[in-house]
Design an enzyme around this catalytic site. Structure first.
Site, short mmCIF file in Angstrom:
data_model
loop_
_atom_site.label_atom_id
_atom_site.label_comp_id
_atom_site.label_asym_id
_atom_site.label_seq_id
_atom_site.Cartn_x
_atom_site.Cartn_y
_atom_site.Cartn_z
N TRP A 54 0.86 -1.19 0.00
CA TRP A 54 0.00 0.00 0.00
C TRP A 54 0.89 1.24 0.00
CZ3 TRP A 54 -2.12 2.79 4.77
CH2 TRP A 54 -3.02 3.78 4.38
N ASP A 100 -1.16 -5.35 9.33
CA ASP A 100 -2.10 -4.34 8.87
C ASP A 100 -3.39 -5.08 8.48
OD1 ASP A 100 -3.53 -2.38 7.66
OD2 ASP A 100 -1.95 -1.73 6.29
N ALA A 134 -6.78 -4.33 7.54
CA ALA A 134 -7.68 -3.24 7.12
C ALA A 134 -8.91 -3.73 6.38
CB ALA A 134 -6.91 -2.25 6.25
N LYS A 164 -13.33 -0.14 6.15
CA LYS A 164 -13.79 -0.87 4.96
C LYS A 164 -14.92 -1.82 5.32
CE LYS A 164 -10.28 1.22 3.88
NZ LYS A 164 -8.94 0.93 3.45
N1 PMP Z 1 -3.90 -0.38 5.23
C1 PMP Z 1 -4.22 -0.67 3.97
C2 PMP Z 1 -3.57 -1.82 3.31
C3 PMP Z 1 -5.17 0.12 3.31
O1 PMP Z 1 -5.48 -0.18 2.05
C4 PMP Z 1 -5.75 1.21 3.97
C5 PMP Z 1 -6.76 2.11 3.32
N2 PMP Z 1 -6.66 2.29 1.99
C6 PMP Z 1 -5.38 1.46 5.28
C7 PMP Z 1 -4.45 0.65 5.89
C8 PMP Z 1 -5.91 2.64 6.07
O2 PMP Z 1 -7.21 2.49 6.39
P1 PMP Z 1 -8.03 3.67 7.10
O3 PMP Z 1 -8.85 4.30 6.04
O4 PMP Z 1 -8.81 2.97 8.14
O5 PMP Z 1 -7.04 4.61 7.69
#
Ligand code: PMP
Length: 393
Positions: free
Chosen positions: A132, A213, A215, A248
């Protein structure tokens, strides 16, 4: 005399995805497809507020009688409920487990890296390539070094597990490894349970600290299935960090809902970790935003809302996996997309093809070929398949 403060600043490189949003909005072609932005979309291309979330918000508005400060740890019942959701009851209630509410998964990651930096500036964070796009800047902002390990093979469109294990052999005891719990962003590549087991054994052998992570919990194969590897890390290793996001799986995106969970080696060390996290949170955002976390707390604590949310989450997951299968059926070169999980996959296309797909076919995706599977629909799939087939490597 005026001292100029900002003359030393130069422009930062613009965010590629934000530029894409603007181009897409200005595009007048009715058949345009947005596969760039990373949010779930339904059959109509919308990202609606979930039913269970709306119902919980109504309850919250009715019940809330004060907006007075809560504190840097946030909503502790929310933290406990998300800890149980991610880790199961036993791990979540361990005296060595620390949890606090954060502004989204991003806030949890930032706080986790700050904690690592406070423990030792020497810590190297190993990161799979690709990852990411915000991971590396987050690590750098906390003053830590990162190193890539191999992760994804763009020829086979699968995990390069052997390459990953070979590269991680160079990691030093005390280094951290950033792992996506499920639904890898951007590749969708998945581990088998035996590969997870091998990775955990390597962390154990070489003294590596996993930072998971997490998410997209529930958007891969199911709540329990997606959590299984995370629980394996947390139960088999003495220390582990989990950055959890509800943005999400509850569709809360802009409300910024997350939890940071840290498993320390002992309850005493957990106390030190907790006090550090609270102090650091206080200097960054002071206190996390309440509304979204309070809403998720009501959903999780109210049996009818919780089961409705699980059904809605199941619907999102089924839609993504249905589309994955549909792409694989239509384009045999992309058959691996059906095995991948989560919102994202990487199309094996050149940057030039990404530009042509946008200019000639009105199909928008990130410059690296990352597509948001949920941006597809039964309606736009034929245009996508026709357009993309000529460009695949
Ligand atoms: N980690 C990953 C792999 C993500 O894709 C995202 C959001 N795109 C996040 C963390 C962050 O999520 P949040 O919107 O809850 O900050």
């Amino acid at each position: 005399m005026h001292k100029n403060h900002f003359g030393t600043l130069s422009l930062q490189a613009p965010d590629a995805l934000l530029g894409l949003i603007r181009l897409f909005r200005e595009d007048q072609r009715p058949y345009k497809i947005d596969l760039g932005v990373g949010v779930f979309r339904d059959d109509y291309g919308l990202t609606p507020v979930l039913r269970a979330v709306k119902a919980a918000e109504r309850i919250l508005v009715e019940q809330q009688d004060s907006k007075s400060y809560i504190g840097p740890a946030g909503d502790t019942e929310f933290v406990e409920l998300t800890a149980r959701l991610a880790l199961g009851d036993e791990l979540a209630s361990s005296p060595s487990m620390v949890g606090l509410q954060t502004p989204g998964g991003n806030g949890a990651l930032r706080l986790a890296f700050e904690l690592l930096g406070q423990a030792s500036k020497e810590t190297v964070v190993w990161v799979g390539n690709p990852t990411w796009m915000n991971h590396l800047p987050l690590i750098a902002e906390a003053g830590l070094k990162s190193r890539f390990h191999r992760f994804y093979d763009p020829v086979t469109l699968t995990l390069d597990f052997d390459g990953m294990m070979a590269d991680l052999a160079a990691a030093k005891p005390g280094d951290a490894i950033l792992v996506h719990g499920c639904c890898h962003n951007p590749s969708g590549a998945t581990f088998s349970i035996s590969q997870w087991t091998e990775l955990i054994a390597l962390c154990q052998r070489n003294g590596l600290l996993p930072l998971i992570d997490f998410a997209y919990h529930g958007l891969g194969d199911g709540l329990d299935q997606d959590a299984a590897p995370v629980r394996m890390f947390a139960s088999n290793l003495p220390e582990a960090i989990i950055a959890y996001s509800c943005d999400k799986n509850f569709g809360m995106y802009r409300d910024r809902v997350g939890t940071l969970l840290v498993k320390a080696a002992t309850p005493d060390q957990a106390n030190a970790v907790r006090s550090r996290l609270l102090g650091t949170a206080r200097t960054m955002w002071s206190m996390p935003p309440d509304h979204g976390a309070a809403t998720c707390r009501i959903v999780l604590a109210t049996p009818e809302l919780r089961s409705d949310w699980e059904a809605e989450l199941g619907g999102m997951r089924d839609r993504i996996n249905f589309l994955r299968q549909a792409v694989a059926n239509a384009l045999p070169k992309l058959s691996m997309i059906a095995e991948q999980r989560g919102l994202f996959s990487l199309l094996p296309v050149t940057a030039e093809a990404v530009r042509k797909l946008r200019e000639e076919c009105a199909i928008y995706m990130a410059p690296d070929g990352r597509i948001n599977i949920a941006g597809l629909s039964k309606e736009n799939l034929p245009h996508f398949v026709r357009s993309v087939s000529g460009f695949l490597k």
